[in-house]
Design a protein around this motif. Sequence first.
Motif, mmCIF file in Angstrom:
data_model
loop_
_atom_site.group_PDB
_atom_site.id
_atom_site.type_symbol
_atom_site.label_atom_id
_atom_site.label_comp_id
_atom_site.label_asym_id
_atom_site.label_seq_id
_atom_site.Cartn_x
_atom_site.Cartn_y
_atom_site.Cartn_z
ATOM 1 N N LEU A 59 54.614 50.868 43.529
ATOM 2 C CA LEU A 59 54.437 50.720 42.088
ATOM 3 C C LEU A 59 53.719 51.965 41.592
ATOM 4 C CD1 LEU A 59 54.537 48.913 39.536
ATOM 5 C CD2 LEU A 59 52.348 47.985 40.255
ATOM 6 N N THR A 60 54.349 52.708 40.685
ATOM 7 C CA THR A 60 53.772 53.942 40.157
ATOM 8 C C THR A 60 53.333 53.732 38.717
ATOM 9 O OG1 THR A 60 55.196 55.274 41.588
ATOM 10 C CG2 THR A 60 54.179 56.395 39.710
ATOM 11 N N VAL A 61 52.085 54.082 38.443
ATOM 12 C CA VAL A 61 51.518 53.988 37.102
ATOM 13 C C VAL A 61 51.338 55.413 36.600
ATOM 14 C CG1 VAL A 61 49.556 53.185 35.738
ATOM 15 C CG2 VAL A 61 50.320 51.864 37.732
ATOM 16 N N THR A 62 52.028 55.776 35.530
ATOM 17 C CA THR A 62 51.981 57.159 35.050
ATOM 18 C C THR A 62 50.817 57.421 34.107
ATOM 19 O OG1 THR A 62 53.552 56.636 33.297
ATOM 20 C CG2 THR A 62 54.447 57.529 35.348
ATOM 21 N N GLU A 63 50.223 56.374 33.568
ATOM 22 C CA GLU A 63 49.054 56.536 32.700
ATOM 23 C C GLU A 63 47.830 56.030 33.446
ATOM 24 O OE1 GLU A 63 49.492 55.049 28.711
ATOM 25 O OE2 GLU A 63 51.633 55.474 28.764
ATOM 26 N N VAL A 64 47.172 56.925 34.139
ATOM 27 C CA VAL A 64 45.992 56.568 34.924
ATOM 28 C C VAL A 64 44.831 56.267 33.978
ATOM 29 C CG1 VAL A 64 44.404 57.382 36.705
ATOM 30 C CG2 VAL A 64 46.808 58.066 36.779
ATOM 31 N N PRO A 65 44.090 55.185 34.231
ATOM 32 C CA PRO A 65 42.951 54.861 33.355
ATOM 33 C C PRO A 65 41.981 56.031 33.245
ATOM 34 C CG PRO A 65 43.353 53.090 34.907
ATOM 35 C CD PRO A 65 44.233 54.221 35.318
ATOM 36 N N ASP A 66 41.285 56.068 32.111
ATOM 37 C CA ASP A 66 40.330 57.144 31.863
ATOM 38 C C ASP A 66 39.001 56.942 32.571
ATOM 39 O OD1 ASP A 66 42.062 58.554 30.196
ATOM 40 O OD2 ASP A 66 41.470 57.357 28.461
ATOM 41 N N CYS A 67 38.641 55.691 32.806
ATOM 42 C CA CYS A 67 37.330 55.458 33.416
ATOM 43 C C CYS A 67 37.471 54.672 34.717
ATOM 44 C CB CYS A 67 36.392 54.752 32.442
ATOM 45 S SG CYS A 67 36.790 53.043 32.127
ATOM 46 N N GLU A 68 36.476 54.825 35.553
ATOM 47 C CA GLU A 68 36.492 54.186 36.869
ATOM 48 C C GLU A 68 36.490 52.667 36.765
ATOM 49 O OE1 GLU A 68 33.599 54.187 40.673
ATOM 50 O OE2 GLU A 68 34.128 56.168 39.889
ATOM 51 N N GLU A 69 35.815 52.126 35.761
ATOM 52 C CA GLU A 69 35.761 50.674 35.588
ATOM 53 C C GLU A 69 37.172 50.096 35.378
ATOM 54 O OE1 GLU A 69 33.907 47.310 32.576
ATOM 55 O OE2 GLU A 69 33.217 49.377 32.415
ATOM 56 N N GLN A 70 37.956 50.723 34.514
ATOM 57 C CA GLN A 70 39.330 50.270 34.285
ATOM 58 C C GLN A 70 40.176 50.434 35.542
ATOM 59 O OE1 GLN A 70 40.425 52.758 30.988
ATOM 60 N NE2 GLN A 70 39.925 51.193 29.481
ATOM 61 N N LEU A 71 39.959 51.518 36.256
ATOM 62 C CA LEU A 71 40.701 51.769 37.483
ATOM 63 C C LEU A 71 40.407 50.687 38.519
ATOM 64 C CD1 LEU A 71 42.554 53.753 39.021
ATOM 65 C CD2 LEU A 71 40.479 54.900 39.796
ATOM 66 N N LEU A 72 39.150 50.322 38.667
ATOM 67 C CA LEU A 72 38.783 49.286 39.626
ATOM 68 C C LEU A 72 39.373 47.932 39.249
ATOM 69 C CD1 LEU A 72 35.092 50.280 40.395
ATOM 70 C CD2 LEU A 72 37.110 50.627 41.825
ATOM 71 N N LYS A 73 39.482 47.649 37.949
ATOM 72 C CA LYS A 73 40.128 46.410 37.509
ATOM 73 C C LYS A 73 41.607 46.408 37.893
ATOM 74 C CE LYS A 73 37.047 45.280 33.712
ATOM 75 N NZ LYS A 73 36.898 45.122 32.266
ATOM 76 N N LEU A 74 42.262 47.555 37.761
ATOM 77 C CA LEU A 74 43.663 47.656 38.189
ATOM 78 C C LEU A 74 43.794 47.465 39.694
ATOM 79 C CD1 LEU A 74 45.315 50.538 36.134
ATOM 80 C CD2 LEU A 74 45.874 48.115 36.105
ATOM 81 N N PHE A 75 42.886 48.062 40.461
ATOM 82 C CA PHE A 75 42.893 47.882 41.915
ATOM 83 C C PHE A 75 42.806 46.399 42.265
ATOM 84 C CE2 PHE A 75 40.823 52.167 43.348
ATOM 85 C CZ PHE A 75 41.905 52.857 42.833
ATOM 86 N N GLU A 76 41.847 45.741 41.623
ATOM 87 C CA GLU A 76 41.633 44.327 41.912
ATOM 88 C C GLU A 76 42.872 43.506 41.556
ATOM 89 O OE1 GLU A 76 38.467 40.767 40.905
ATOM 90 O OE2 GLU A 76 38.468 42.553 39.658
ATOM 91 N N ARG A 77 43.441 43.778 40.396
ATOM 92 C CA ARG A 77 44.622 43.023 39.962
ATOM 93 C C ARG A 77 45.813 43.282 40.876
ATOM 94 N NH1 ARG A 77 45.547 38.698 39.299
ATOM 95 N NH2 ARG A 77 47.566 38.232 38.467
ATOM 96 N N ALA A 78 46.004 44.535 41.277
ATOM 97 C CA ALA A 78 47.105 44.866 42.180
ATOM 98 C C ALA A 78 46.922 44.166 43.523
ATOM 99 C CB ALA A 78 47.192 46.379 42.374
ATOM 100 N N MET A 79 45.695 44.147 44.006
ATOM 101 C CA MET A 79 45.426 43.507 45.281
ATOM 102 C C MET A 79 45.695 42.002 45.201
ATOM 103 S SD MET A 79 42.122 44.160 47.636
ATOM 104 C CE MET A 79 41.083 42.929 46.930
ATOM 105 N N LEU A 80 45.239 41.363 44.118
ATOM 106 C CA LEU A 80 45.469 39.932 43.944
ATOM 107 C C LEU A 80 46.951 39.615 43.753
ATOM 108 C CD1 LEU A 80 42.431 39.009 41.673
ATOM 109 C CD2 LEU A 80 42.767 38.417 44.086
ATOM 110 N N ARG A 81 47.633 40.467 42.997
ATOM 111 C CA ARG A 81 49.068 40.252 42.754
ATOM 112 C C ARG A 81 49.853 40.348 44.061
ATOM 113 N NH1 ARG A 81 52.289 37.533 39.486
ATOM 114 N NH2 ARG A 81 54.209 38.636 39.095
#
Length: 95
Positions: free
Chosen positions: A22-44
């Motif tokens: 899964l490729t995301v072309t718009e990388v979050p601007d802050c680490e907090e948002q990035l970590l939320k994506l990590f968590e969601r991807a892991m749970l998904r």
Amino acid sequence: MALVNLEQLFEKDFPLANNIILTVTEVPDCEEQLLKLFERAMLRGFDNHAPLTQIQLPMERFPDLDSKFWHIPIEDCGAAQVLRFFFETPQTPAH
């Protein structure tokens, strides 16, 4: 990228052999948002019996991230400046 978009993208995944990338072309601007994506991807991935096995991201934008995230390797995507999630899909029995 909103978490809802991650859900939609996961549903339109690109299976390669026994993997999903899964490729995301718009990388979050802050680490907090990035970590939320990590968590969601892991749970998904967990919910779909396809564990998250690797993450690629622009390390120059997030130099403080450890090389591991919950035992998942994180690698530099290089010049691509994208975020990639690699999932391992379950083996299907041969017919």
